[in-house]
Design a protein around this motif. Structure first.
Motif, PDB file in Angstrom:
ATOM      1  N   VAL A 261       0.863  -1.187   0.000  1.00  0.00           N
ATOM      2  CA  VAL A 261       0.000   0.000   0.000  1.00  0.00           C
ATOM      3  C   VAL A 261       0.902   1.241   0.000  1.00  0.00           C
ATOM      4  CG1 VAL A 261      -1.617   1.332   1.409  1.00  0.00           C
ATOM      5  CG2 VAL A 261      -1.941  -1.138   1.133  1.00  0.00           C
ATOM      6  N   GLY A 262       0.625   2.181  -0.891  1.00  0.00           N
ATOM      7  CA  GLY A 262       1.443   3.394  -0.967  1.00  0.00           C
ATOM      8  C   GLY A 262       2.725   3.210  -1.759  1.00  0.00           C
ATOM      9  N   GLY A 263       2.905   2.049  -2.376  1.00  0.00           N
ATOM     10  CA  GLY A 263       4.144   1.778  -3.120  1.00  0.00           C
ATOM     11  C   GLY A 263       4.205   2.536  -4.439  1.00  0.00           C
ATOM     12  N   ARG A 264       5.368   2.481  -5.064  1.00  0.00           N
ATOM     13  CA  ARG A 264       5.615   3.274  -6.263  1.00  0.00           C
ATOM     14  C   ARG A 264       6.207   2.413  -7.364  1.00  0.00           C
ATOM     15  NH1 ARG A 264       7.676   9.295  -6.483  1.00  0.00           N
ATOM     16  NH2 ARG A 264       6.258   9.296  -4.739  1.00  0.00           N
ATOM     17  N   LEU A 265       5.714   2.607  -8.584  1.00  0.00           N
ATOM     18  CA  LEU A 265       6.202   1.855  -9.739  1.00  0.00           C
ATOM     19  C   LEU A 265       6.741   2.833 -10.778  1.00  0.00           C
ATOM     20  CD1 LEU A 265       6.476  -0.419 -11.845  1.00  0.00           C
ATOM     21  CD2 LEU A 265       3.994  -0.438 -12.065  1.00  0.00           C
TER      22      LEU A 265
END
Ligand SMILES: [Zn+2]
Ligand SMILES: [Zn+2]
Length: 348
Positions: A261-265
């Motif tokens: 949750v809240g991660g970045r790609l």
């Protein structure tokens, strides 16, 4: 005034693979550079996957005929009267394109996003598959004289891109869990090394198990084998803080699902033309960030060179070929399965 030495170059005359790239040996002198142009004696030029897209005319603004290549390194042999940052004898390498210095992106220091770039090497302007290259100084950055041209050539498009994606766009910090797809490729292998160097726990995703030892040697802590690109288990299961997807459609959805949750790609690769069916609710409810990356700025290249100077990265070169075999080189890259770049070197 003209420069004393002539030039030989490779020409891409039309889109597609039906005809070979033409190698033109020539002793014609190149005109002296004007304005902010720099004339570079090319020592090496990388053959990038993007060169294949250029060849296929995948960019609607692709110019033909053109000399391919955006990964050149060499020595400055002449400069135009308005050149300020480089001088004759400097060792330089290319970035993807020039920057105007005046648009909103340039003023914010984001020169790789310049909206007025006119000199896009291999697409709008003749590139580095040549003995000599002319480019505006804003498309070049200085490299140490001790760095081999074959290594300097590929540094921007691999390590520069990965550094920008992970550090500038991704906010990489020590202790993060970072996933890298296409980890045996140029950008992927660079991403594994940079993430590890900056203190991350690194999960490498590969299509083929035979590259597993190689990516472990680059610093990968975990290896996931995904022959068709899709994967479920990313060990560890608690989620990825930051993912670098250097493949595209085959890996994109699995990569997105691997995020906490809240991660970045950060998306940097798009190796097939396929589109991706995206469930927007997944991004919204999990508060994910998806951002695109391409190229790097001079400032970012300085950071990459500083890291390389501290402890050399593995800059993988599968093989070098003479410039006259550029067509064969591109077909090798197209066939895949290489470990590192194919690099073209002008004949003496
Ligand atoms: Zn490239
Ligand atoms: Zn600009």
């Amino acid at each position: 005034m003209t420069t004393s030495k002539g030039t030989s170059r490779v020409r891409l005359l039309e889109a597609g693979w039906d005809r070979s790239l033409d190698f033109e040996a020539s002793s014609e002198p190149l005109p002296a550079p004007t304005g902010v142009e720099v004339l570079v004696e090319v020592g090496a030029c990388g053959v990038c996957h993007r060169d294949l897209l250029d060849r296929e005319g995948r960019f609607p603004f692709q110019r033909f005929p053109i000399t391919p290549g955006h990964e050149a390194a060499g020595v400055v042999v002449a400069v135009g009267p308005d050149v300020r940052d480089v001088k004759v004898g400097d060792h330089v390498a290319t970035m993807h394109r020039d920057a105007c210095g005046e648009c909103a992106a340039c003023r914010a220091g984001e020169t790789s996003l310049c909206e007025a770039a006119a000199w896009v090497l291999g697409i709008l302007a003749d590139g580095g598959y040549a003995r000599r290259l002319v480019a505006p100084e804003s498309a070049l950055y200085r490299v140490p004289a001790g760095l081999a041209a074959t290594q300097a050539a590929v540094l921007h498009c691999t390590f520069g891109t990965a550094y920008r994606d992970l550090v500038t766009l991704g906010g990489l910090r020590g202790g993060m869990r970072v996933l890298v797809t296409g980890a045996n490729g140029g950008v992927g292998g660079a991403g594994v090394q940079i993430a590890k160097r900056l203190g991350a726990e690194v999960v490498a995703v590969l299509r083929d198990a035979r590259h597993a030892d190689y990516v472990r040697s680059l610093g990968a802590d975990h290896v996931v084998i995904a022959p068709d690109g899709a994967f479920r288990d990313t060990m560890p299961a608690s989620g990825i803080d930051l993912a670098l997807d250097s493949v595209g459609a085959p890996t994109f959805l699995s990569t997105l699902r691997s995020l906490r949750v809240g991660g970045r790609l950060v998306v940097v690769g798009n190796v097939v033309a396929a589109k991706v069916p995206l469930n927007l609710g997944f991004i919204i409810t999990r508060g994910l960030t998806v951002v695109g990356g391409s190229g790097a700025t001079r400032r970012e290249m300085e950071a990459v060179l500083a890291l390389h100077d501290e402890a050399p990265f593995t800059i993988a070169v599968d093989r070098t070929l003479p410039l006259s075999r550029a067509d064969e080189a591109q077909r090798l890259v197209r066939a895949g399965g290489l470990t590192g770049r194919v690099v073209l070197v002008p004949e003496p």
